[in-house]
Structure formats: C-alpha cells, structure tokens
Motif scaffolding. Sequence first.
Motif, mmCIF file in Angstrom:
data_model
loop_
_atom_site.group_PDB
_atom_site.id
_atom_site.type_symbol
_atom_site.label_atom_id
_atom_site.label_comp_id
_atom_site.label_asym_id
_atom_site.label_seq_id
_atom_site.Cartn_x
_atom_site.Cartn_y
_atom_site.Cartn_z
ATOM 1 N N ALA A 190 4.097 -6.699 12.276
ATOM 2 C CA ALA A 190 3.861 -5.279 12.056
ATOM 3 C C ALA A 190 2.360 -5.004 11.993
ATOM 4 O O ALA A 190 1.557 -5.883 11.676
ATOM 5 N N ALA A 191 1.976 -3.781 12.257
ATOM 6 C CA ALA A 191 0.588 -3.359 12.080
ATOM 7 C C ALA A 191 0.260 -3.335 10.592
ATOM 8 O O ALA A 191 1.132 -3.091 9.747
ATOM 9 N N ASP A 192 -1.010 -3.560 10.264
ATOM 10 C CA ASP A 192 -1.422 -3.606 8.854
ATOM 11 C C ASP A 192 -1.083 -2.322 8.110
ATOM 12 O O ASP A 192 -0.743 -2.354 6.923
ATOM 13 N N TYR A 193 -1.185 -1.164 8.790
ATOM 14 C CA TYR A 193 -1.005 0.113 8.091
ATOM 15 C C TYR A 193 0.418 0.294 7.577
ATOM 16 O O TYR A 193 0.663 1.140 6.717
ATOM 17 N N ARG A 194 1.362 -0.510 8.080
ATOM 18 C CA ARG A 194 2.733 -0.402 7.573
ATOM 19 C C ARG A 194 2.887 -1.092 6.223
ATOM 20 O O ARG A 194 3.900 -0.929 5.552
ATOM 21 N N MET A 195 1.878 -1.882 5.819
ATOM 22 C CA MET A 195 1.908 -2.573 4.527
ATOM 23 C C MET A 195 0.874 -1.893 3.633
ATOM 24 O O MET A 195 -0.238 -2.388 3.446
ATOM 25 N N ALA A 196 1.192 -0.742 3.144
ATOM 26 C CA ALA A 196 0.201 0.086 2.443
ATOM 27 C C ALA A 196 -0.332 -0.610 1.204
ATOM 28 O O ALA A 196 0.399 -1.186 0.423
ATOM 29 N N MET A 197 -1.681 -0.543 1.041
ATOM 30 C CA MET A 197 -2.330 -1.028 -0.173
ATOM 31 C C MET A 197 -2.968 0.177 -0.866
ATOM 32 O O MET A 197 -2.594 1.323 -0.646
ATOM 33 N N ALA A 198 -3.971 -0.123 -1.714
ATOM 34 C CA ALA A 198 -4.607 0.967 -2.442
ATOM 35 C C ALA A 198 -5.557 1.751 -1.556
ATOM 36 O O ALA A 198 -5.990 2.816 -1.916
ATOM 37 N N PRO A 213 -10.253 5.871 -10.468
ATOM 38 C CA PRO A 213 -8.957 5.806 -11.147
ATOM 39 C C PRO A 213 -7.788 5.945 -10.181
ATOM 40 O O PRO A 213 -6.759 5.278 -10.325
ATOM 41 N N GLY A 214 -7.947 6.796 -9.171
ATOM 42 C CA GLY A 214 -6.876 6.972 -8.197
ATOM 43 C C GLY A 214 -6.581 5.708 -7.430
ATOM 44 O O GLY A 214 -5.417 5.358 -7.189
ATOM 45 N N ARG A 215 -7.618 4.987 -7.026
ATOM 46 C CA ARG A 215 -7.407 3.733 -6.296
ATOM 47 C C ARG A 215 -6.707 2.717 -7.190
ATOM 48 O O ARG A 215 -5.797 2.000 -6.745
ATOM 49 N N VAL A 216 -7.121 2.637 -8.438
ATOM 50 C CA VAL A 216 -6.494 1.687 -9.363
ATOM 51 C C VAL A 216 -5.022 2.050 -9.579
ATOM 52 O O VAL A 216 -4.157 1.172 -9.615
ATOM 53 N N GLU A 217 -4.727 3.333 -9.690
ATOM 54 C CA GLU A 217 -3.330 3.756 -9.861
ATOM 55 C C GLU A 217 -2.503 3.402 -8.637
ATOM 56 O O GLU A 217 -1.345 2.980 -8.759
ATOM 57 N N ARG A 218 -3.082 3.542 -7.452
ATOM 58 C CA ARG A 218 -2.351 3.169 -6.231
ATOM 59 C C ARG A 218 -2.120 1.663 -6.176
ATOM 60 O O ARG A 218 -1.058 1.203 -5.749
ATOM 61 N N LEU A 219 -3.126 0.895 -6.608
ATOM 62 C CA LEU A 219 -2.953 -0.556 -6.640
ATOM 63 C C LEU A 219 -1.839 -0.944 -7.605
ATOM 64 O O LEU A 219 -1.031 -1.839 -7.323
ATOM 65 N N CYS A 220 -1.781 -0.268 -8.737
ATOM 66 C CA CYS A 220 -0.723 -0.550 -9.713
ATOM 67 C C CYS A 220 0.648 -0.159 -9.171
ATOM 68 O O CYS A 220 1.655 -0.828 -9.448
#
Length: 329
Positions: A321-329, A78-85
Amino acid sequence: MSLKIVDTPKEAARHKRNPGYPLDLDWVGQVRMNRSALERRAGTIGARRSVKKEHQLAWLLKAVALMDLTTLNSDDTPGRVERLCAKARNPIRPDLVEALGVKHLGITPAAVCVYHNFVATAVEALDGTGIPVAAVSTAFPHGLTPLDIRLAEIKASVADGAQEIDIVIERGMVLNGDWQGLYEQVRAMREACGDAHIKTILGTGELATLTNVAKASLVCMLAGADFIKTSTGKEKVNATLPTSLAMVRMIRWFYQETGIEIGYKPAGGIAKAKDALTYMALMKEELGRGWLEPHLFRFGASSLLTDIERQIEHGLTGHYAADYRMAMA
C-alpha cells in the motif's frame, strides 16, 4: 487467519526493578570490546535464517507491541501529539486487524514518547488505555544544562503523569573517563524519577569507541538505570548492530553478576520492518526469548510503524500500500 502473539504479563509483574549498586571501578576497568569481532557477529544476525509468512506477521505484530511511538520534533503541537495518541490506540488499520483475527489481543505500542511540554496532553489523550507516557527530559537531546534544572524537569514530567523518563547523559563525562561523575548524575536522576522507570540515553554515536559504550552502559546500570538506550535520534550515527551487541552483552554480564534484568532500547534510524526483525533476532539470540517483552525491550521509533503496517498488508494481500494509507500524526 489466526495468529497468536506470545505475551507474558506474569513475567512483567515478577520483574524486579534495578535497585542500583555501588560504583565498581575495578569492574568498569575490566570492560573491553573488540570492534572487529562485534562487527563480524553483527553480520550474521538475520542472515542465517529468517521468518516467513504467518511467522513473519506474528513477529511484526510483536514489534508493534515493543514500540515507543514517538514524536520529538521542533514543530510538535498539542494537536500532533493527540493524533499520535489516537494512532497508539489503534496502531494497525482495523481492516488488517480483522483479517488477521487478532482484535481480541488488543495490540498497542509499549508507550508514547514526547517532550516534557506535551506530557499532560498525552496522558489525557491516552486515558483509559493503559498505554504509559514516556518523557524525554534532562535537556534532551544534549543534556548540558545545570543538573538541578535537569532534575527539576524530571520531577515536573513525573508530576504531569509520565511513567517513564528517557534521560540523556553528558557524553563528555564518558570521553573524559569521569565514571564517578556519570554515576552520581544518573543516580540523582534515578532518585528524581521516583516510581517512574528511567531509560538512560548514551548517545553512542558520539562516544568514540565501543569500549566507551560498554563502560557507560555498565556505569548507568550500576547507578540504577531500568533501560539503556542507544541514541536520541538526533546524532549523525544512531543505533547500529555492533553498538547494540556491545550494550546487550553488558546487560548479560550485569544479569550474570546481579540477577537483575535490564532493558534495552535501540533508537534512531530503525525505520524498516526488516530492521526491526533483525534487532528482535539479536535480542532473542543474545539474551533469550524472555527479553522480547515490553518491560525489557523497546524500539524508539516513529516511521517504523508505517512500514510494519505496509508489510502486514503485503503479507495478507500480496500488494504494497502507499504510505498515506497508514495514517500517522
């Protein structure tokens, strides 16, 4: 910098949903695809011309609006889904949005796509955004449980708030030429969806020939599919340009015969912004500008958004930019 992303909500409102039609085996029997010709055509897409500078940035922003932001992992929580949202609410870093001057456009993905178990979580997390939740139902990714169980899963996803259902077909039906069986199953799934739109995943990498892909596309459209989709993303071979050409040409043929516009969704393996632009060029050249809207074209993607953000920053600053600057879930 001021960019205008063309949007046509009136077209979406006027869009007529596919009502479904009787299975026409004579039509199915007429379908043939020439792999060599499709591969030659695929090699020309994106090669004759390309979009640059501000035009490229506009196309990249449009790609974000055509995306089904997706998490379909065995370790989803659920936490990952909330971050994606949360990412769906603000898909592009605020400083980039400000620099582009497009904050007023309110660019968001077309949908968030999750497993059935996380539909309610996603619906709650997206409340008030207008972003629909899509559920992968029907025993994704193989679709080999009994039909009544698959239909029950569809109904449960709709009850939890899913507005779109991505179903998977039984690939064995295609390989055995059981078009009647495939038609009846998809028709039953369409009815189970009710008002929710149905995307039929063909699993094209497992269908052996492009003629099989084309015939399966037609049968699903006759059964009432709102979208036809290439893959689950779990196959060894997912979306390819020749496969996409076979499918969109069936969409064009179906439109010519019925007047109904069917959507297309390539999924699996589309992780680079350059690839997204190529698929958008394919749709524009084969079906026209009108198909480059979320009610008729989607990307099934997860990591694609990260590369699009990187390309946007490069277009603005000249640096990646490095990938980590584009935060995903």
